[in-house]
Design a protein around this motif. Structure first.
Motif, PDB file in Angstrom:
ATOM      1  N   VAL A  72       0.836  -1.198   0.000  1.00  0.00           N
ATOM      2  CA  VAL A  72       0.000   0.000   0.000  1.00  0.00           C
ATOM      3  C   VAL A  72       0.872   1.250   0.000  1.00  0.00           C
ATOM      4  N   PHE A  73       2.010   1.179   0.683  1.00  0.00           N
ATOM      5  CA  PHE A  73       2.911   2.324   0.733  1.00  0.00           C
ATOM      6  C   PHE A  73       3.459   2.643  -0.657  1.00  0.00           C
ATOM      7  N   ASN A  74       3.762   1.613  -1.430  1.00  0.00           N
ATOM      8  CA  ASN A  74       4.253   1.833  -2.798  1.00  0.00           C
ATOM      9  C   ASN A  74       3.231   2.582  -3.631  1.00  0.00           C
ATOM     10  N   ARG A  75       1.951   2.241  -3.450  1.00  0.00           N
ATOM     11  CA  ARG A  75       0.892   2.827  -4.262  1.00  0.00           C
ATOM     12  C   ARG A  75       0.486   4.211  -3.783  1.00  0.00           C
ATOM     13  N   SER A  76       0.844   4.578  -2.564  1.00  0.00           N
ATOM     14  CA  SER A  76       0.446   5.885  -2.037  1.00  0.00           C
ATOM     15  C   SER A  76       1.216   7.010  -2.727  1.00  0.00           C
TER      16      SER A  76
ATOM     17  N   ALA B  83      13.388   1.695   0.662  1.00  0.00           N
ATOM     18  CA  ALA B  83      13.686   1.805  -0.771  1.00  0.00           C
ATOM     19  C   ALA B  83      12.724   2.734  -1.496  1.00  0.00           C
ATOM     20  N   LEU B  84      11.816   3.408  -0.788  1.00  0.00           N
ATOM     21  CA  LEU B  84      10.832   4.281  -1.427  1.00  0.00           C
ATOM     22  C   LEU B  84      11.342   5.708  -1.488  1.00  0.00           C
ATOM     23  N   GLN B  85      11.079   6.353  -2.613  1.00  0.00           N
ATOM     24  CA  GLN B  85      11.452   7.762  -2.765  1.00  0.00           C
ATOM     25  C   GLN B  85      10.401   8.676  -2.157  1.00  0.00           C
ATOM     26  N   HIS B  86       9.120   8.288  -2.271  1.00  0.00           N
ATOM     27  CA  HIS B  86       8.029   9.153  -1.810  1.00  0.00           C
ATOM     28  C   HIS B  86       7.661   8.823  -0.359  1.00  0.00           C
TER      29      HIS B  86
END
Length: 816
Positions: free
Chosen positions: A147-151, A169-172
């Motif tokens: 879900v975090f990837n899609r946010s 590993a997420l930029q946002h």
């Protein structure tokens, strides 16, 4: 004619050949078991993640603009919902939410109930990639969607073991963790929850002076994740029924209330959805990982934008449909009366269902590897949007199925499709037509049925190779057992000399052909596996199994002769052989089932007590209290497996067990020293055997009463259990010296029996006393008393057995 084995004579060359052969057998056995043990990885630890799956864009408006996820690590459902001793709710804020604003239920986790698998199920919607166990549930062996990837942006604060898994590993993302040193089990860990709250509050305060941060917070599809570790740490250190753990529930409730007030005051738009839950529970002994309800049952509270309000229970909305959750609990299990929630509708979910719930509330695509089913009883949407949300959830699971089916078909020479989904496209077309015709109820039923079939299809391809692998491994183990039996019969009986000598030359000529054909068949099987792009271990399983059965077939002449020998034997001999095999299989099945059904041991000890006492009463040729003792002891032991496995601390009982051990040791030593006057004990002690080089070993294991207690390893273990518990209760760190003493006593005591006297009573008592300290150090309650009694029972049985064996060699010792 040469005769081999125990019944015959082996020359020097034969003995050397036998030793050399058995060394190779040992090496082969180690290799075989090592290779076959790896099959567990291929059968049960196969990753459920499949790459190349496209996300499904939802066709409905997002009910919420942002979502707050609060996860209380290690929070049990019962400790959260039930009131305290005074009748007050431990979580008054969340209780008011349940009663006035939102929905509640129990989220059912699936073993292994660890922190990382639980968070993966919550945030990514699938049950943990089993290969992560090789990295301690910390790193990502295979990258996955969440879900975090899609946010659009994720804000996260909490443990350094959890937050980086999803945000590293997420930029946002904006995230921070406290140092590992903060996770101190010797203190009250509730301050870790306050740390996460303070960080979030500081972020909101900073945004009032930072325009870019404020603009970021005002975006839609925002996720706020606070990981609250306090309950987990306090549960491990102080147990979940301790005042520290229960007070931490109040701290968690305070954090939830503070976050709610902060968000409502900051945004003022009522477009925020809130979800409060836990990754796993906590057992009474302060651990987790298995499938016990105390570990799998976690609280779930949802409220805010897009979430339904509470509903009273009625016959129309509370029906037992027989659905079972991933932890094997029945749907709509009765709510405990002490929770005082029996008048409000309860909606239980599987833990992985929370991921599609969060995605639906934010209007995001579900994570591409999610296997969760959207819980409709939580979302407040129109019928049309509900159908679209369920259809989006169904298509995402169906896409995984199609991808797995394509991969397996492209690598299989003989592909067996999942037939129930052979016409999935026509079902999708029918659903779309029903939606266009606004027949939402029928469209909903078809979508849910298609989702259920897609989940079955995923399981089908996840276990596609199970039949082949289990067959090969089973044949391998059976072949190994048969090969060992043939070796024993050929090397340690007279069968090779008496019945096999004539056919030996013929068999040597045929062995070469058997090895050649066996190699050809093995090569063909490996070629098939290579064409199907099977993993390298599949080849190893096949080669090992083929090798064993080629060796067995090469002994076909001996097997044929052995069959003739058995066919010509008396019927009684064959019946005894079959009875022995049947009893062996029964014992194996008993041991396997006893892992899940502890009550089987109750019946075992109950029956064993009656039969053993009758046998001993007939066998012992004089009046003795031993049969009565054996009966009472077995029946007493049968009660322990009826008691709950989860046990509270009871240091007094553990220390008392140490005292009993010392008394038993002193009595056994007295019997050993005064065996000369009693013929029965003389036959058991067998004092003519050589004495130990370490005559003072007994005094090291259990010292004389007049000596200092610390000079006894058993007494020292009891003292260390008491000191360790006192330090933990007082929230003090266990001293390094205490840790060193514990490890030294546990290890050193188990080595001492190797140097004991070799008479039966001395050796058995030395083993009993040698393993007593580690048992004491690892015990916290009545369970040790059972182990103590069991050891005494085994000791008594061995002593009686030793006496009966001695009757044949020492007939003069039997009383007249």
């Amino acid at each position: 004619m040469r005769s081999d084995g125990i019944l015959g004579n082996k020359d020097g060359k034969g003995r050397k050949w036998l030793r050399r052969r058995e060394r190779w057998l040992v090496v082969l056995g180690v290799i075989l078991h090592a290779v076959y043990m790896l099959s567990i990885v291929d059968i049960y630890f196969k990753t459920p993640i499949v790459h190349g799956v496209d996300p499904v864009t939802p066709r409905f408006a997002a009910p919420a603009k942002r979502l707050v996820l609060l996860v209380a690590d290690g929070l049990r459902a019962d400790k959260f919902f039930e009131p305290d001793a005074e009748g007050n709710h431990r979580a008054p804020f969340l209780r008011s939410i349940i009663e006035t604003q939102g929905r509640w239920g129990v989220s059912h986790a699936r073993p292994p109930t660890e922190s990382r698998p639980g968070h993966v199920a919550l945030i990514a919607g699938f049950y943990e990639d089993p290969s992560a166990v090789t990295k301690g549930w910390k790193a990502n062996p295979v990258e996955f969607d969440s879900v975090f990837n899609r946010s659009r942006h994720t804000i996260s604060f909490g443990s350094p073991d959890i937050v980086p898994i999803f945000c590293g590993a997420l930029q946002h993302t904006t995230w921070d963790t406290y140092p590992h040193e903060f996770e101190d089990f010797a203190t009250d860990a509730s301050f870790l929850d306050m740390w996460s709250l303070d960080k979030f509050q500081s972020l909101l305060n900073r945004s009032r002076e930072d325009p870019k941060l404020k603009e970021l917070l005002q975006q839609d599809n925002l996720v706020v994740f606070l990981h609250l570790l306090g309950c987990d740490s306090n549960g491990h250190a102080h147990r979940p029924y301790s005042s520290i753990y229960l007070n931490n529930v109040k701290v968690v409730d305070h954090v939830a209330e503070s976050v709610y007030n902060l968000v409502q005051d900051y945004f003022k738009d009522n477009r925020t959805a809130y979800i409060f839950t836990a990754d796993h529970g906590m057992s009474d002994k302060g651990s987790h990982g298995d499938g016990h309800p105390s570990n799998t049952d976690t609280p779930l509270v949802a409220w805010g934008a897009g979430v339904k309000y509470p509903r009273p229970i009625s016959s129309s909305n509370h029906s037992d449909c027989g659905f079972r959750f991933v932890d094997d609990h029945v749907h709509d299990a009765p709510t405990p009366v002490e929770w005082r929630l029996h008048e409000i509708e309860r909606v239980d979910v599987n833990q992985a269902d929370i991921a599609p719930l969060m995605s639906t509330l934010l209007g995001l695509p579900c994570p591409v590897n999610s296997v969760g089913s959207l819980p409709l009883d939580y979302i407040n949407m129109t019928k049309a949007d509900k159908v679209e949300a369920v259809l989006s959830n169904t298509k995402e699971i169906l896409n995984q199925f199609l991808r797995k089916s394509y991969i397996k078909q492209s690598n299989s020479l003989y592909f067996k499709p999942f037939k129930p989904l052979s016409h999935y496209s026509s079902i999708l077309d029918k659903i779309e037509g029903l939606i266009s015709a606004r027949d939402y109820d029928t469209a909903m039923d078809l979508s849910q049925n298609l989702r259920s079939l897609a989940l079955q299809g995923l399981h089908y391809f996840q276990t596609y190779d199970w039949l082949m692998l289990m067959s090969v491994i089973t044949l391998g183990y059976v072949g190994w057992m048969i090969y060992l039996v043939l070796h024993v019969l050929q090397s340690y009986t007279s069968l090779p000399g008496n019945t096999f000598g004539m056919e030996q030359a013929v068999q040597k000529n045929n062995c070469g052909k058997i090895y050649l054909y066996g190699s050809m068949v093995t090569g063909m099987l490996c070629l098939l596996l290579l064409l199907e792009q099977s993993p390298p271990l599949y080849h190893a399983y096949m080669i090992m199994t083929s090798f064993l059965w080629v060796q067995i077939i090469s002994e076909y002449q001996f097997i044929k002769t052995l069959w003739k020998h058995l066919s010509g034997s008396r019927m009684n001999y064959n019946i005894k052989l079959l009875a022995t095999a049947a009893v062996s299989v029964f014992i194996l099945e008993f041991l396997v089932n006893s892992f899940t059904e502890r009550k089987l041991y109750t019946w075992f000890f109950f029956i064993a007590g009656a039969t053993a006492s009758c046998y001993l009463f007939i066998s012992i040729p004089w009046r003795s209290g031993i049969p009565i003792y054996v009966c009472i002891a077995c029946w007493f032991l049968s009660l322990f497996t009826l008691m709950p496995a989860e046990i509270p601390d009871n240091n007094q009982l553990v220390v008392s067990s140490g005292v009993i051990i010392i008394i038993i040791g002193i009595i056994a030593r007295w019997l050993d020293l005064h065996a000369g006057g009693r013929k029965y004990w003389l036959s058991i002690c067998n004092c003519k055997l050589k004495s130990s080089k370490f005559s003072s070993l007994f005094y090291l294991q259990v010292h004389i009463i007049t000596s200092l207690p610390l000079s006894s390893l058993v007494a020292l273990s009891s003292v260390m259990v008491y000191l360790s518990t006192v330090h933990r209760t007082e929230k003090r760190e266990l001293l390094t010296s205490h840790q060193l003493i514990n490890w030294f006593v546990a290890g050193f005591s188990m080595v001492l029996p190797l140097f004991s006297e070799n008479s039966l009573l001395s050796r058995l008592m030395s083993i009993f006393l040698g393993f007593a300290p580690p048992f004491l150090l690892l015990s916290i309650g009545w369970f040790y008393s059972m182990l103590l009694f069991l050891e005494r029972e085994i000791l008594q049985a061995l002593l009686v057995l030793r006496f009966h064996l001695s009757i044949g060699s020492l007939p003069s010792l039997v009383p007249s």
